[in-house]
Enzyme design. Structure first.
Site, PDB file in Angstrom:
ATOM      1  N   HIS A  52     -19.132  38.258  -3.250  1.00 21.96           N
ATOM      2  CA  HIS A  52     -18.941  38.740  -4.620  1.00 21.96           C
ATOM      3  C   HIS A  52     -19.301  37.626  -5.599  1.00 21.96           C
ATOM      4  O   HIS A  52     -19.125  36.445  -5.302  1.00 21.96           O
ATOM      5  CB  HIS A  52     -17.484  39.167  -4.831  1.00 21.96           C
ATOM      6  CG  HIS A  52     -17.182  40.504  -4.249  1.00 21.96           C
ATOM      7  ND1 HIS A  52     -17.570  41.672  -4.830  1.00 21.96           N
ATOM      8  CD2 HIS A  52     -16.543  40.860  -3.112  1.00 21.96           C
ATOM      9  CE1 HIS A  52     -17.170  42.692  -4.099  1.00 21.96           C
ATOM     10  NE2 HIS A  52     -16.544  42.230  -3.051  1.00 21.96           N
ATOM     11  N   LYS A  55      -7.299  46.996 -12.358  1.00 20.65           N
ATOM     12  CA  LYS A  55      -8.088  47.287 -13.558  1.00 20.65           C
ATOM     13  C   LYS A  55      -7.759  48.680 -14.092  1.00 20.65           C
ATOM     14  O   LYS A  55      -7.761  48.915 -15.294  1.00 20.65           O
ATOM     15  CB  LYS A  55      -9.577  47.176 -13.213  1.00 20.65           C
ATOM     16  CG  LYS A  55     -10.544  47.546 -14.330  1.00 20.65           C
ATOM     17  CD  LYS A  55     -11.964  47.217 -13.913  1.00 20.65           C
ATOM     18  CE  LYS A  55     -12.973  47.741 -14.910  1.00 20.65           C
ATOM     19  NZ  LYS A  55     -13.341  49.136 -14.676  1.00 20.65           N
TER      20      LYS A  55
END
Length: 919
Positions: free
Chosen positions: A127, A577
């Protein structure tokens, strides 16, 4: 008498070593004509002054030096504690865990019988959170080794001065190299970085972690014979997503996956070749001085004949050294041809090992032959480490997961249907019952969905191309190198069954006497709050599918498991999130409980794969506390978890730190495997309280995100636009390119809020929820305050993580970043909500901890205090750069804005170094 741990002053050690390394850095800066930088480094009174051009670079390096100084000090403290039998047992380490199990009534035999069932698999991902180039990481590794070298008291003054000179050379090299990615790294470079750890770090570190277990075992008076053989130890293996994870990553093609699988296999065999060569050199026992056992002699004779000329060449060397000849024959049987250090090719000839289990069996025979002549010490020192490497790394180094988004699979099926002239409308637009009816009808027959393989469409070609590569590799080498087919954004049962249909096209799903089976596990990834809430029902339907059941049973037989195993991945980043930290944490907890019950009802062993990131907002936290906070029964001895971005270097770049981190995972999983489910009335009440608090927290968090102007505030008050322009990973920052908040990956979301010191994902909504309790149900709030401190691990883990996030949050700095928002009404509307929640959260945390966090949590405060002056300076510089860069972009001056970007990215990198994290 005081113990070493009581007399070892960690803070004093850090300050002393930091002063030394910064003096070296200042001398280098002065010699390179940067006297102002050298003088001002870590000064706290520079705000408002004109800063030298390379201030950010200097602080980025200085923070990294501080990080390494702290890492070394902590490791030296651990060494001191390990050398003192009277010292306290460190939390989460083998000595403490084994002692706890002993006190709970488990004997060494009880524990030893469970150890081989423990399975831990860190999965290295790429990532885009590693901001440092691979070259720079290597320089930092060398620098850490020099810091370690200084610890030896044997050096003379001249030798110590020479070490100081070596350190200055490395510091100049780093200064002249620069740290940030000026060009976006490609997948090959990300793969090289991951393979570095898999090939050169972990094979050295696993024996160190094993040694820590054996030392703790003996310390408690347990029988060493019970864990002598590698088969008696906890299982540890590794996985990777680099080259297999194609979710929103258009550059991960079928060719990339093919290259990655071949590269991992080549590197694994080269690693084994190196170790077996060393083994042969070590076991140079003379056949004249001790007669080899008959079983070994027969094996040598048999292998010599089977291998023909290669066998004769292997035994022609080292005459009258039969043990060494055995190692030579094992080398000859490895399915790899090595020309020189840079050229090796995979091959599969008669007599070559097909599977690593065959090599393990031969090593076991070699070990028994040494034991038989009384050379047990050589067995343990020379043979067992190679056997452990085979056990941990096989012929594949790490399993490669294949991940794709459910929506991508839907579009692939749309295209297959169009090719087959099915005109009932796009599959992706059907409701769930219609999708299921279609998929189950199609899967009743073993025929491919379509025989056409040309012009299928982008998504169909990508999915089938990847699956074809996996099928081809599996046919040649077996399935042990492939992890799983992971479906990200699993929203319903049909998302999983759709994979079976696609896999059938290339033969990964195939007919047997009992019906269709899939050769690889299909794994759901539940990410959003809503999907996690429905995960139990989805899993129940999936496990009820006969194809799933047959597949799991077949996979279990092939791997030698007594019970079928279903893997389920849970995502921490997107759920946070989506709903904030409290709602995310509690929803994940409840989802794991629900899925564990479902699996038990189906007679299936559930293996959770935890998709954790490097920050608290993405699931990070101390490993031992994280494991203790999992629902009882959900971690029954097997654990997978991601290691992402910069956390890989932080945890595993240096061997001592790497061994400790592996120890925490293995020991924590072992403790959880022995955990009994015995919730009491107080725990039941706490669960009710968290149910209510999670709802309130979710409400507050969603209100913030849905407040008009929030997205504009986010885009201007944080450096998200600069982060999206950065070059710290090959993956795009958005899944589809849409500018909507939902499409933004959780990594840049967290990264940008952290850069501006809001750290919203680590605390927002908690204050609202707990203040509501404090005011309306003071008894419930008092219960949280009482049970926070270790009485109930989930609560302790949650509250301590939120407190750490609040310590990193800085109201003064985030106020200044809010000043970047051009619309005054938007700025006031959004920031007033954030500021109010900040004060609420700080207030309830101080009530829980019984005082200011900075005083109550010194282990968190002291490292931040060391960094605070430099960070304030860098934030000031970043805000000025953002204003200038955005103005240039607004004016359409692309040349000037592009020229300024490297300087802005260096500031981002420097702040990330200071905070110890990106996203």
């Amino acid at each position: 008498m005081m113990t070493i741990s009581e007399t070892f002053d960690l803070n004093q050690k850090i300050q002393k070593d930091l002063a030394f390394i910064l003096d070296c850095f200042r001398e280098v800066l002065v010699s390179l004509n940067e006297p102002v930088l050298a003088k001002n480094l870590f000064c706290s009174d520079l705000e408002g002054e004109m800063l030298p051009e390379r201030t950010a670079q200097a602080y980025s390096m200085a923070f990294q030096l501080l990080n390494q100084t702290e890492e070394n000090a902590h490791n030296q403290r651990k060494r001191a504690i390990a050398s003192d039998p009277q010292s306290e047992y460190e939390s989460g380490h083998w000595r403490q865990i084994l002692k706890r199990l002993q006190e709970a009534g488990f004997s060494d035999g009880d524990i030893a019988s469970r150890l081989p069932e423990i399975m831990v698999e860190p999965v290295l991902t790429a990532h885009p959170t590693e901001a440092k180039r691979a070259t720079v990481l290597q320089h930092h590794r060398e620098l850490y080794l020099l810091l370690l070298k200084r610890e030896n008291a044997m050096w003379t003054p001249l030798e110590r001065e020479n070490i100081r000179g070596e350190i200055k050379v490395l510091l100049e090299r780093l200064w002249r190299t620069g740290e940030i990615f000026l060009e976006k790294p490609d997948l090959a470079s990300e793969r090289r970085n991951v393979v570095h750890y898999l090939r050169f770090v972990f094979p050295q570190v696993v024996p160190m972690a094993d040694l820590r277990l054996r030392q703790s075992w003996r310390h408690l008076g347990f029988d060493p014979a019970k864990i002598r053989h590698p088969s008696n130890l906890p299982r540890i293996s590794f996985g990777t997503w680099v080259g297999g994870d194609r979710d929103g990553h258009p550059f991960v093609t079928a060719d990339i996956t093919r290259q990655t699988l071949a590269h991992l296999r080549t590197q694994a065999l080269l690693c084994l070749r190196t170790q077996i060569t060393r083994l042969g050199a070590n076991i140079s026992l003379s056949g004249y001085l001790q007669e080899p056992p008959e079983a070994l002699s027969r094996w040598i004779e048999c292998q010599e004949k089977e291998l023909g000329a290669r066998g004769l060449a292997a035994t022609a060397r080292n005459k009258n050294e039969p043990w060494r000849q055995a190692a030579n024959l094992m080398l000859a049987k490895l399915p790899i041809r090595v020309i020189d250090d840079a050229h090796a090719s995979l091959e599969n000839q008669k007599g070559h090992y097909c599977q690593p289990e065959e090599l393990a069996a031969d090593l076991d025979l070699l070990a028994r032959s040494l034991d038989e002549i009384g050379a047990q010490r050589l067995t343990e020192a020379d043979v067992f480490p190679v056997l452990r490497t085979v056990q941990c790394f096989g012929f594949h180094l790490a399993v490669l997961d294949i991940r794709q988004n459910s929506a991508f699979h839907d579009r692939a099926i749309d295209q297959l249907m169009a090719t087959a002239a099915i005109t009932d409308g796009p599959f992706s637009e059907w409701d769930e019952p219609r999708r299921i009816e279609f998929l189950e009808r199609e899967l009743q027959t073993p025929r491919p969905f379509t025989l056409a393989r040309t012009d299928l469409g982008k998504e169909a070609e990508a999915v089938l191309g990847c699956f074809s590569v996996v099928q081809e590799f599996s046919d040649q080498n077996g399935t042990s190198a492939i992890g799983a087919l992971i479906v990200s954004m699993t929203r319903d049962y049909s998302d999983l069954v759709a994979v079976y249909l696609l896999a059938r096209e290339v033969g990964l799903v195939f007919p047997t006497e009992s019906g269709l089976v899939c050769s690889l596990p299909v794994v759901p990834l539940f990410e959003t709050i809503d999907d996690l809430r429905r995960s139990g029902d989805i899993l129940d339907r999936f496990l009820s599918n006969p194809l799933t059941r047959r597949s799991l049973e077949r996979q279990a037989r092939e791997r030698g498991w007594s019970t079928p195993v279903q893997q389920v991945m849970v995502g921490y980043s997107d759920s946070n999130k989506d709903g904030g930290i409290l709602a995310s944490f509690w929803t994940l907890y409840q989802a794991q409980e629900a899925m564990t019950k479902v699996a038990r009802r189906h007679g299936i062993h559930l293996r959770f794969f935890h998709g954790r990131g490097g920050t608290i907002g993405r699931g990070a936290g101390p490993a031992h506390r994280f494991l203790r906070a999992l629902p009882p029964g959900s971690l029954s001895g097997t654990l997978r978890l991601t290691e992402q971005g910069e956390t890989i270097a932080q945890k595993y770049a240096n061997q001592m730190t790497a061994a400790v981190n592996l120890e925490l995972l293995l020991a924590g999983t072992t403790e959880a495997a022995h955990q009994r489910e015995n919730g009491d009335e107080k725990e039941a009440r706490l669960r009710q309280i968290l149910d209510h608090a999670a709802q309130k927290s979710f409400q507050a968090y969603r209100e913030l995100l849905e407040t008009p102007g929030f997205v504009d505030f986010f885009r201007e008050a944080t450096p998200i636009d600069a982060i999206e322009s950065s070059h710290i990973g090959s993956r795009p920052s958005r899944r589809t390119g849409s500018r909507k908040l939902e499409d933004l990956r959780a990594i840049p979301w967290v990264f940008s809020w952290n850069q501006a010191r809001f750290c919203l994902s680590g605390w927002y909504g908690v204050g609202f929820a707990l203040q509501d309790l404090h005011q309306n149900d003071p008894e419930a709030f008092d219960l949280i305050r009482t049970y926070k401190n270790r009485f109930w691990p989930p609560l302790h883990y949650l509250v301590s993580n939120v407190a750490t996030s609040m310590a990193t949050t800085d109201l003064e700095i985030m106020t200044a970043y809010a000043g970047l928002v051009t619309d005054a009404q938007v700025r006031t509307r959004i920031f007033s909500l954030i500021e109010r929640e900040y004060h609420r959260t700080m207030s309830v945390l101080e009530a829980i901890y019984g005082g200011p966090l900075a005083e109550r949590r010194l282990k968190t405060e002291l490292p931040l205090a060391r960094r605070r002056p430099g960070l304030h300076l860098l934030h000031q510089q970043q805000r000025a750069q953002l204003r200038q860069w955005r103005a240039l972009r607004e004016q359409g001056d692309q040349v000037a804005s592009e020229a300024m970007l490297p300087s802005l990215l260096l500031t981002i990198n420097a702040i990330a170094s200071g905070l110890g994290t990106t996203g």
